[in-house]
Design a protein around this motif. Structure first.
Motif, PDB file in Angstrom:
ATOM      1  N   VAL A 125      18.441   9.313  42.102  1.00  0.00           N
ATOM      2  CA  VAL A 125      17.782  10.594  42.340  1.00  0.00           C
ATOM      3  C   VAL A 125      16.317  10.475  41.929  1.00  0.00           C
ATOM      4  O   VAL A 125      15.990   9.807  40.942  1.00  0.00           O
ATOM      5  CB  VAL A 125      18.473  11.741  41.557  1.00  0.00           C
ATOM      6  N   SER A 126      15.448  11.096  42.707  1.00  0.00           N
ATOM      7  CA  SER A 126      14.030  11.167  42.380  1.00  0.00           C
ATOM      8  C   SER A 126      13.570  12.603  42.589  1.00  0.00           C
ATOM      9  O   SER A 126      13.776  13.169  43.669  1.00  0.00           O
ATOM     10  CB  SER A 126      13.219  10.221  43.266  1.00  0.00           C
ATOM     11  N   ILE A 127      12.991  13.214  41.552  1.00  0.00           N
ATOM     12  CA  ILE A 127      12.544  14.604  41.619  1.00  0.00           C
ATOM     13  C   ILE A 127      11.098  14.684  41.147  1.00  0.00           C
ATOM     14  O   ILE A 127      10.763  14.180  40.076  1.00  0.00           O
ATOM     15  CB  ILE A 127      13.411  15.535  40.757  1.00  0.00           C
ATOM     16  N   THR A 128      10.237  15.298  41.946  1.00  0.00           N
ATOM     17  CA  THR A 128       8.862  15.568  41.529  1.00  0.00           C
ATOM     18  C   THR A 128       8.693  17.063  41.294  1.00  0.00           C
ATOM     19  O   THR A 128       9.428  17.874  41.850  1.00  0.00           O
ATOM     20  CB  THR A 128       7.858  15.090  42.585  1.00  0.00           C
ATOM     21  N   ASP A 129       7.719  17.400  40.447  1.00  0.00           N
ATOM     22  CA  ASP A 129       7.469  18.805  40.084  1.00  0.00           C
ATOM     23  C   ASP A 129       8.746  19.475  39.592  1.00  0.00           C
ATOM     24  O   ASP A 129       9.116  20.563  40.033  1.00  0.00           O
ATOM     25  CB  ASP A 129       6.885  19.585  41.271  1.00  0.00           C
ATOM     26  N   LEU A 130       9.415  18.818  38.661  1.00  0.00           N
ATOM     27  CA  LEU A 130      10.681  19.317  38.134  1.00  0.00           C
ATOM     28  C   LEU A 130      10.469  20.519  37.219  1.00  0.00           C
ATOM     29  O   LEU A 130       9.656  20.464  36.294  1.00  0.00           O
ATOM     30  CB  LEU A 130      11.389  18.207  37.350  1.00  0.00           C
ATOM     31  N   HIS A 131      11.181  21.598  37.493  1.00  0.00           N
ATOM     32  CA  HIS A 131      11.228  22.777  36.633  1.00  0.00           C
ATOM     33  C   HIS A 131      12.695  23.100  36.373  1.00  0.00           C
ATOM     34  O   HIS A 131      13.490  23.180  37.318  1.00  0.00           O
ATOM     35  CB  HIS A 131      10.549  23.979  37.287  1.00  0.00           C
ATOM     36  N   GLN A 132      13.049  23.318  35.114  1.00  0.00           N
ATOM     37  CA  GLN A 132      14.444  23.525  34.780  1.00  0.00           C
ATOM     38  C   GLN A 132      14.577  24.481  33.600  1.00  0.00           C
ATOM     39  O   GLN A 132      13.812  24.394  32.637  1.00  0.00           O
ATOM     40  CB  GLN A 132      15.085  22.178  34.424  1.00  0.00           C
ATOM     41  N   THR A 133      15.533  25.398  33.694  1.00  0.00           N
ATOM     42  CA  THR A 133      15.865  26.296  32.587  1.00  0.00           C
ATOM     43  C   THR A 133      17.267  25.949  32.129  1.00  0.00           C
ATOM     44  O   THR A 133      18.196  25.900  32.944  1.00  0.00           O
ATOM     45  CB  THR A 133      15.794  27.769  33.027  1.00  0.00           C
ATOM     46  N   ALA A 134      17.435  25.694  30.835  1.00  0.00           N
ATOM     47  CA  ALA A 134      18.691  25.127  30.359  1.00  0.00           C
ATOM     48  C   ALA A 134      19.155  25.769  29.060  1.00  0.00           C
ATOM     49  O   ALA A 134      18.386  26.376  28.319  1.00  0.00           O
ATOM     50  CB  ALA A 134      18.540  23.623  30.162  1.00  0.00           C
ATOM     51  N   TRP A 135      20.466  25.585  28.802  1.00  0.00           N
ATOM     52  CA  TRP A 135      21.065  25.990  27.539  1.00  0.00           C
ATOM     53  C   TRP A 135      21.188  24.821  26.572  1.00  0.00           C
ATOM     54  O   TRP A 135      21.171  25.005  25.357  1.00  0.00           O
ATOM     55  CB  TRP A 135      22.458  26.568  27.772  1.00  0.00           C
ATOM     56  N   ALA A 136      21.368  23.611  27.103  1.00  0.00           N
ATOM     57  CA  ALA A 136      21.615  22.472  26.219  1.00  0.00           C
ATOM     58  C   ALA A 136      21.257  21.168  26.907  1.00  0.00           C
ATOM     59  O   ALA A 136      21.307  21.060  28.137  1.00  0.00           O
ATOM     60  CB  ALA A 136      23.079  22.450  25.786  1.00  0.00           C
TER      61      ALA A 136
END
Length: 216
Positions: free
Chosen positions: A182-193
Motif C-alpha cells: 500500500v502507498s498513501i500520500t497526504d495521509l489524514h487519520q483520526t484514531a482511538w489507538a
C-alpha cells in the motif's frame, strides 16, 4: 356460558403448545432477543480470544495522525471494536501493516480543561529519515489520502486474512480487504489507538501548548 376457542386458558403456562396468545408472545420474544443475545455473546467470545481490536482500554479521546506519505508491505483492513475503561464498545476500522515507513509524521491530541481551556500535545518525526514501524495496527474512525494498492483483495472474510501481520484477523463473516503493498500520500487519520511491534521515530519532537493545534 360457552367456552371461547380464541381466548387463552389463564391456568396454562406461558410456554404451552396450543395456539393461544401466550405461545405467540413467547415466540415473538424469542425472535427479538436471540439475535441480540447472539451478538453480545459473540463480542464477548471475540474479546476473550483477542479477535477484537482492543488490546488495552482506550482513552476517551481520539487523536489525529498525518503524514506526507506512507509505504507499507503486507496490508490488511477490517472492522472491529475497541473497549474503553467503562467497558463501552467503540466500532473502529483496523488498518494493519507488516512493515511501514511514514514521512513527516504528525500526531496531535487536544484536551479541554476547566478554567485552562484547550491544551494541545503535538508529536512530529520523520522529516529527514522516515518513521519505521513493524506489525503496525491503527484503530481508526476516519482515513483519507491518495492510495495505491498492489494485488488487492476486496470483500474477503475477515477471519481468513493472511497478507498483514499474523494477528491481523477479524471476526468470521465480516468484510475485510488486503493487499501485498500500500502507498498513501497526504495521509489524514483520526484514531482511538495505535499498536506496533516496533516503532522507530527519527527526529522525534514533542511539545505541549495552550490552544487548539492539530495536525489537520
Amino acid at each position: 356460558m360457552a367456552d371461547s376457542p380464541n381466548l387463552p386458558d389463564p391456568s396454562a403456562p406461558p410456554g404451552r403448545d396450543d395456539e393461544g396468545s401466550g405461545r405467540v408472545r413467547w415466540r415473538r420474544f424469542a425472535v427479538l432477543t436471540v439475535p441480540a443475545v447472539a451478538v453480545t455473546a459473540g463480542l464477548g467470545i471475540a474479546l476473550a480470544q483477542g479477535v477484537l481490536a482492543a488490546s488495552f482500554a482506550v482513552s476517551g479521546q481520539q487523536f489525529k495522525v498525518s503524514a506526507t506519505s506512507l509505504e507499507g508491505e503486507g496490508f490488511a483492513q477490517y472492522g472491529s471494536v475497541d473497549v474503553n475503561a467503562r467497558e463501552e464498545l467503540i466500532p473502529v476500522a483496523v488498518t494493519a501493516i507488516k512493515e511501514a515507513k511514514l514521512h513527516s509524521l504528525c500526531q496531535s491530541v487536544v484536551t479541554t480543561l476547566p478554567v485552562v481551556g484547550d491544551i494541545s500535545l503535538n508529536l512530529t518525526a520523520g522529516d529527514k529519515t522516515p518513521v519505521e514501524a513493524s506489525n503496525l495496527f491503527v484503530d481508526a474512525t476516519q482515513l483519507s489520502g491518495n492510495a495505491v494498492f498492489t494485488n488487492i483483495e476486496i470483500g474477503r472474510d475477515a477471519s481468513t486474512l493472511d497478507k498483514g501481520p499474523a494477528e491481523a484477523v477479524g471476526m468470521q463473516d465480516l468484510f475485510a480487504q488486503q493487499a501485498d503493498t500500500v502507498s498513501i500520500t497526504d495521509l489524514h487519520q483520526t484514531a482511538w489507538a495505535t499498536n506496533a511491534g516496533t516503532f522507530k521515530l527519527s527526529g522525534l519532537s514533542m511539545n505541549i501548548s495552550k490552544g487548539k493545534k492539530e495536525c489537520f
